[in-house]
Design a protein around this motif. Structure first.
Motif, PDB file in Angstrom:
ATOM      1  N   ASN A 219      -2.577 -19.698   6.310  1.00  0.00           N
ATOM      2  CA  ASN A 219      -1.595 -19.168   4.888  1.00  0.00           C
ATOM      3  C   ASN A 219      -0.864 -18.205   4.609  1.00  0.00           C
ATOM      4  OD1 ASN A 219      -4.195 -18.825   4.533  1.00  0.00           O
ATOM      5  ND2 ASN A 219      -3.605 -17.713   2.776  1.00  0.00           N
TER       6      ASN A 219
ATOM      7  N   TYR B 117       0.044 -18.098   9.466  1.00  0.00           N
ATOM      8  CA  TYR B 117       1.726 -18.264   9.076  1.00  0.00           C
ATOM      9  C   TYR B 117       2.942 -18.466   9.940  1.00  0.00           C
ATOM     10  CZ  TYR B 117       5.624 -17.101   5.494  1.00  0.00           C
ATOM     11  OH  TYR B 117       6.294 -17.626   4.362  1.00  0.00           O
TER      12      TYR B 117
ATOM     13  N   SER C 155      -5.852 -23.522   4.366  1.00  0.00           N
ATOM     14  CA  SER C 155      -6.448 -22.224   3.576  1.00  0.00           C
ATOM     15  C   SER C 155      -8.043 -22.466   2.893  1.00  0.00           C
ATOM     16  CB  SER C 155      -5.071 -21.902   2.643  1.00  0.00           C
ATOM     17  OG  SER C 155      -5.840 -21.379   1.850  1.00  0.00           O
TER      18      SER C 155
ATOM     19  N   ALA D 177      -2.319 -21.321  -0.081  1.00  0.00           N
ATOM     20  CA  ALA D 177      -1.375 -22.051   0.854  1.00  0.00           C
ATOM     21  C   ALA D 177      -0.075 -22.281  -0.093  1.00  0.00           C
ATOM     22  CB  ALA D 177      -2.126 -23.577   1.902  1.00  0.00           C
TER      23      ALA D 177
ATOM     24  N   ALA E 234       2.220 -19.843   0.187  1.00  0.00           N
ATOM     25  CA  ALA E 234       2.244 -19.383   1.722  1.00  0.00           C
ATOM     26  C   ALA E 234       3.833 -20.739   1.531  1.00  0.00           C
ATOM     27  CB  ALA E 234       1.599 -20.166   2.593  1.00  0.00           C
TER      28      ALA E 234
ATOM     29  N   PRO F 295      -0.331 -28.133   2.638  1.00  0.00           N
ATOM     30  CA  PRO F 295      -1.339 -27.614   1.541  1.00  0.00           C
ATOM     31  C   PRO F 295      -2.937 -28.681   2.410  1.00  0.00           C
ATOM     32  CG  PRO F 295      -0.708 -28.241   0.030  1.00  0.00           C
ATOM     33  CD  PRO F 295       0.101 -28.150   0.820  1.00  0.00           C
TER      34      PRO F 295
END
Length: 272
Positions: free
Chosen positions: A14, A19, A38, A44, A47, A64
């Motif tokens: 994340n 990322y 994450s 997450a 992100a 996620p």
């Protein structure tokens, strides 16, 4: 990668290099199912929302998944979730890591030293080994399994033996004791050297299983590692984290298959 959507799990996905790795994979012509690991699902989710605006036309999907590699219960729960939904894993990217050398400056003496070294090895070595061991049954279900460990240029014994440490350390300290405080990242560097040895052993253990294994040295990049701050790291010459994501994507997509079992970086193979 075999046909169909490859299943990729990346820890610490994340933020930072993680990322940028997810972003690079989303920009690929190849479709993936990317499990963004994450410690907090909220991080997450945020992100992924940002990535969706940056890469709106991706062929991949990003999901996620909660994973804290220092928590065995979290690892087991994550494993069961992936096993139940997907039944396999094509790529495991051990990206989650930490640098705790600052504790030696915050708490001078034995207590700070012990905390910095214990935490560095707990995250970067022990927890990464546990994570890899638990998920290995799923990786072995893939037709093209890939195992990646994210290391550091600071892990090279060859480079260190020539007297080089990091861009943040300008010269050898003067004679005498105690030495002036400095951020040489020795606990972090040592833990990443140990990670390289771990990678070598996994490459040996998994050779007959056809698992391709690498350590990846993404370069000196401006991330949130060690809490120094991206801007401070930029002042020392750190590059953008996207450079790390690009290298990792190339390994995932087979461009560095000739360097299996090595520490790879943007220039080729990093010396031990």
């Amino acid at each position: 990668m075999a046909s169909g959507k490859g299943i990729i799990l990346i820890t610490g996905g994340n933020t930072g290099i993680g990322y940028e790795t997810v972003k690079a994979l989303m920009q690929s012509e190849k479709p993936y199912t990317i499990l963004m690991g994450s410690r907090k699902l909220e991080n997450a989710d945020n992100a992924i929302k940002q990535l969706s605006s940056e890469v709106p036309n991706t062929r991949s999907d990003v999901t996620p998944i909660q994973i804290d590699i220092v928590d065995d219960d979290s690892i087991d729960k994550c494993f069961k979730a992936v096993e139940q939904k997907y039944g396999k894993l094509d790529v495991l990217i051990n990206n989650a890591g930490a640098a705790h050398d600052g504790l030696m400056l915050q708490t001078p003496g034995a207590k700070g030293i012990r905390a910095a070294w214990d935490l560095s090895y707990s995250v970067n070595v022990t927890s990464t080994q546990v994570m890899t061991s638990v998920f290995m049954p799923l990786l072995l279900q893939s037709s093209d399994p890939r195992l990646l460990f994210i290391t550091s240029g600071l892990s090279s014994l060859n480079t260190a033996s020539s007297g080089k440490t990091s861009n943040a350390v300008r010269a050898n300290p003067p004679k005498g004791w105690p030495k002036p405080s400095e951020m040489s990242a020795i606990a972090y560097r040592s833990s990443k050297t140990a990670l390289n040895m771990m990678m070598l052993d996994w490459a040996r253990v998994l050779k007959e299983d056809g698992v391709k294994v690498w350590a990846i040295s993404p370069g000196f990049l401006a991330t949130g590692l060690a809490g120094v701050g991206a801007e401070k790291l930029k002042s020392f010459g750190a590059g953008h984290p996207s450079a790390g994501g690009d290298i990792i994507k190339k390994v995932v997509e087979g461009e560095r298959d000739g360097d299996v079992g090595q520490v790879v970086n943007k220039d080729g193979v990093q010396p031990w």
